[in-house]
Design a protein around this motif. Structure first.
Motif, PDB file in Angstrom:
ATOM      1  N   MET A 193       0.835  -1.203   0.000  1.00  0.00           N
ATOM      2  CA  MET A 193       0.000   0.000   0.000  1.00  0.00           C
ATOM      3  C   MET A 193       0.877   1.263   0.000  1.00  0.00           C
ATOM      4  SD  MET A 193      -2.747  -1.474   2.753  1.00  0.00           S
ATOM      5  CE  MET A 193      -3.846  -0.088   2.874  1.00  0.00           C
ATOM      6  N   ALA A 194       1.925   1.229   0.822  1.00  0.00           N
ATOM      7  CA  ALA A 194       2.829   2.385   0.924  1.00  0.00           C
ATOM      8  C   ALA A 194       3.551   2.611  -0.398  1.00  0.00           C
ATOM      9  CB  ALA A 194       3.841   2.158   2.052  1.00  0.00           C
ATOM     10  N   LYS A 195       4.013   1.524  -1.020  1.00  0.00           N
ATOM     11  CA  LYS A 195       4.737   1.642  -2.281  1.00  0.00           C
ATOM     12  C   LYS A 195       3.840   2.201  -3.377  1.00  0.00           C
ATOM     13  CE  LYS A 195       7.590  -1.027  -5.480  1.00  0.00           C
ATOM     14  NZ  LYS A 195       8.146  -2.380  -5.789  1.00  0.00           N
ATOM     15  N   THR A 196       2.579   1.739  -3.406  1.00  0.00           N
ATOM     16  CA  THR A 196       1.637   2.207  -4.429  1.00  0.00           C
ATOM     17  C   THR A 196       1.322   3.699  -4.266  1.00  0.00           C
ATOM     18  OG1 THR A 196       0.624   0.006  -4.532  1.00  0.00           O
ATOM     19  CG2 THR A 196      -0.658   1.854  -5.411  1.00  0.00           C
ATOM     20  N   LEU A 197       1.061   4.097  -3.019  1.00  0.00           N
ATOM     21  CA  LEU A 197       0.736   5.506  -2.757  1.00  0.00           C
ATOM     22  C   LEU A 197       1.945   6.416  -3.008  1.00  0.00           C
ATOM     23  CD1 LEU A 197      -1.550   5.341   0.412  1.00  0.00           C
ATOM     24  CD2 LEU A 197      -2.206   5.811  -1.951  1.00  0.00           C
ATOM     25  N   LEU A 198       3.124   5.903  -2.722  1.00  0.00           N
ATOM     26  CA  LEU A 198       4.338   6.697  -2.960  1.00  0.00           C
ATOM     27  C   LEU A 198       4.504   6.980  -4.454  1.00  0.00           C
ATOM     28  CD1 LEU A 198       6.959   8.039  -2.030  1.00  0.00           C
ATOM     29  CD2 LEU A 198       8.079   5.794  -2.123  1.00  0.00           C
ATOM     30  N   GLU A 199       4.225   5.980  -5.273  1.00  0.00           N
ATOM     31  CA  GLU A 199       4.333   6.165  -6.726  1.00  0.00           C
ATOM     32  C   GLU A 199       3.324   7.203  -7.217  1.00  0.00           C
ATOM     33  OE1 GLU A 199       3.788   2.248  -8.217  1.00  0.00           O
ATOM     34  OE2 GLU A 199       5.853   1.590  -7.769  1.00  0.00           O
ATOM     35  N   LYS A 200       2.098   7.125  -6.691  1.00  0.00           N
ATOM     36  CA  LYS A 200       1.078   8.100  -7.077  1.00  0.00           C
ATOM     37  C   LYS A 200       1.479   9.513  -6.635  1.00  0.00           C
ATOM     38  CE  LYS A 200      -2.916   4.971  -7.109  1.00  0.00           C
ATOM     39  NZ  LYS A 200      -3.212   5.191  -8.530  1.00  0.00           N
ATOM     40  N   PHE A 201       2.036   9.579  -5.420  1.00  0.00           N
ATOM     41  CA  PHE A 201       2.464  10.893  -4.897  1.00  0.00           C
ATOM     42  C   PHE A 201       3.556  11.480  -5.765  1.00  0.00           C
ATOM     43  CE2 PHE A 201       5.676  13.136  -2.343  1.00  0.00           C
ATOM     44  CZ  PHE A 201       4.949  14.272  -2.011  1.00  0.00           C
ATOM     45  N   GLU A 202       4.555  10.677  -6.159  1.00  0.00           N
ATOM     46  CA  GLU A 202       5.670  11.166  -6.963  1.00  0.00           C
ATOM     47  C   GLU A 202       5.176  11.689  -8.312  1.00  0.00           C
ATOM     48  OE1 GLU A 202       8.485  11.777  -5.919  1.00  0.00           O
ATOM     49  OE2 GLU A 202       8.821  10.503  -4.179  1.00  0.00           O
TER      50      GLU A 202
END
Length: 373
Positions: A193-202
């Motif tokens: 979940m953290a990895k997915t949201l981080l990609e969206k944030f970037e």
């Protein structure tokens, strides 16, 4: 070598008056002391000013080698304003920059809300409850915990403790996800979940980044312009101060000359015997000191030929101020000459004593050899 002839008469009818201390003279002395004290205070002030100017230019010379050609070009075009005005302009630019940064933070708030409203954002909304989840090693692995609520509170802080730069918020958002990915292995749901949201944030951050970079570039340029302006203003102020110091020193020299003249004018008239001794003292001077003495006479008497091979000095034709100046100079010169001669005599005596001691030691050594043979 120059020679002088003292034309002071051996006998003459001169009236010598002795100084009598009166209330008026006492008042003159007090006034003179007060004037001297004022000059001493002024000298101390000027000395500190000179040190400040020297320190400024010393520090400036150390910084100069590191200045770039581009900076020099900007410096040449930079108008010179007062330090106070530049400080006011810097405050205005800083306030304008802070306002623009708040606008960027507002834009970042839109990105932040989009991330926090995602269906997978719930594990990161509040600080990790270590006790409830039994994560006893959490603080051993995570150095700086971070969560979205903490970020939101700091973004909305009104007491001056909030974020000052949008990159600070960006760093904390990334920290939230990186902490989760660090503590949980890559197969854990929280890690995914953290990895997915981080990609969206970037992705969203990249859309705002050009404006952030533009603002940072503008701030650097304004800061450099402000720095150069302050440097030029300080150089101009220091140069002005140096000119004032030069003028004050010239004025101080004039006051000192007036004081010397006052001292000389207050001196009694020189007696015939003193003039005779002065003439004798002049004849005992070294060629260098004699030249200086003749310059003292020429200073008050433009017609006096100080550079002639043979010089006639008529003591009676000289002003009292010139005579006393000569006396002070001759006494100092002869005193210095006497000390130098005494030093030479002492050195010669010590040398002679060593030679005698060496001779006695050799004789003693020869006698001892004869006695033993």
């Amino acid at each position: 070598m120059k020679s002088i002839r003292d034309r002071t008469p051996a006998n003459g009818n001169y009236k010598v008056t002795e100084a009598v201390k009166t209330e008026e003279e006492a008042a003159d002395v007090e006034g003179f002391k007060h004037h001297v004290d004022e000059i001493v205070v002024k000298v101390d002030e000027l000395e500190q000013k000179v040190k400040d100017v020297e320190q400024f230019y010393t520090s400036l010379s150390k910084k100069q080698p590191n200045s770039s050609k581009g900076s020099s070009a900007v410096k040449e075009k930079q108008p010179i304003f007062s330090i106070k005005k530049l400080q006011q302009e810097a405050s205005k630019r800083e306030a304008a920059g802070a306002k623009r940064m708040q606008e960027l933070i507002r834009h970042f708030g839109t990105i932040f809300r989009q991330i926090t409203q995602h269906k997978w954002a719930w594990p990161f909304m509040h600080p990790v409850d270590v006790e409830a989840l039994g994560l006893h090693d959490y603080y051993e692995i995570i150095d700086k915990p971070m969560d979205f609520t903490t970020i939101k509170n700091q973004m909305e802080a009104k007491d001056g403790t909030g974020y000052k730069n949008v990159r600070e918020i960006c760093a904390d958002v990334r920290l939230v996800f990186k902490n989760a990915m660090t503590y949980n292995d890559d197969r854990n749901d929280v890690h995914v979940m953290a990895k997915t949201l981080l990609e969206k944030f970037e992705e969203k951050w990249l859309q705002l980044l050009p404006k952030v970079t533009e603002e940072e570039t503008r701030r650097k340029e304004e800061a450099e312009e402000s720095r150069l302006g302050m440097q030029l203003a300080r150089e101009a102020a220091t140069a002005k101060s140096a000119r004032h110091i030069s003028n004050e020193l010239s004025e101080l020299d004039k006051h000192l000359d007036d004081l010397r003249e006052t001292v000389v004018e207050k001196c009694r008239k020189m007696s015939v015997e003193e003039k005779r001794k002065l003439g004798t003292g002049l004849s005992r001077l070294s060629p260098e000191d004699l030249t200086k003495a003749l310059e003292i006479i020429a200073k008050r008497n433009p017609d006096f030929q100080a550079a002639a091979e043979e010089v006639d000095i008529d003591m009676d034709a000289q002003s009292e101020s010139t005579l006393w100046r000569l006396k002070f100079f001759v006494n100092e010169a002869l005193e210095a000459k006497g000390k130098e001669s005494a030093t030479k005599v002492r050195i010669e005596n010590n040398k002679r004593k060593r030679e005698i001691c060496d001779a006695l030691a050799k004789n003693a050594k020869k006698r001892s050899k004869k006695l033993t043979s």
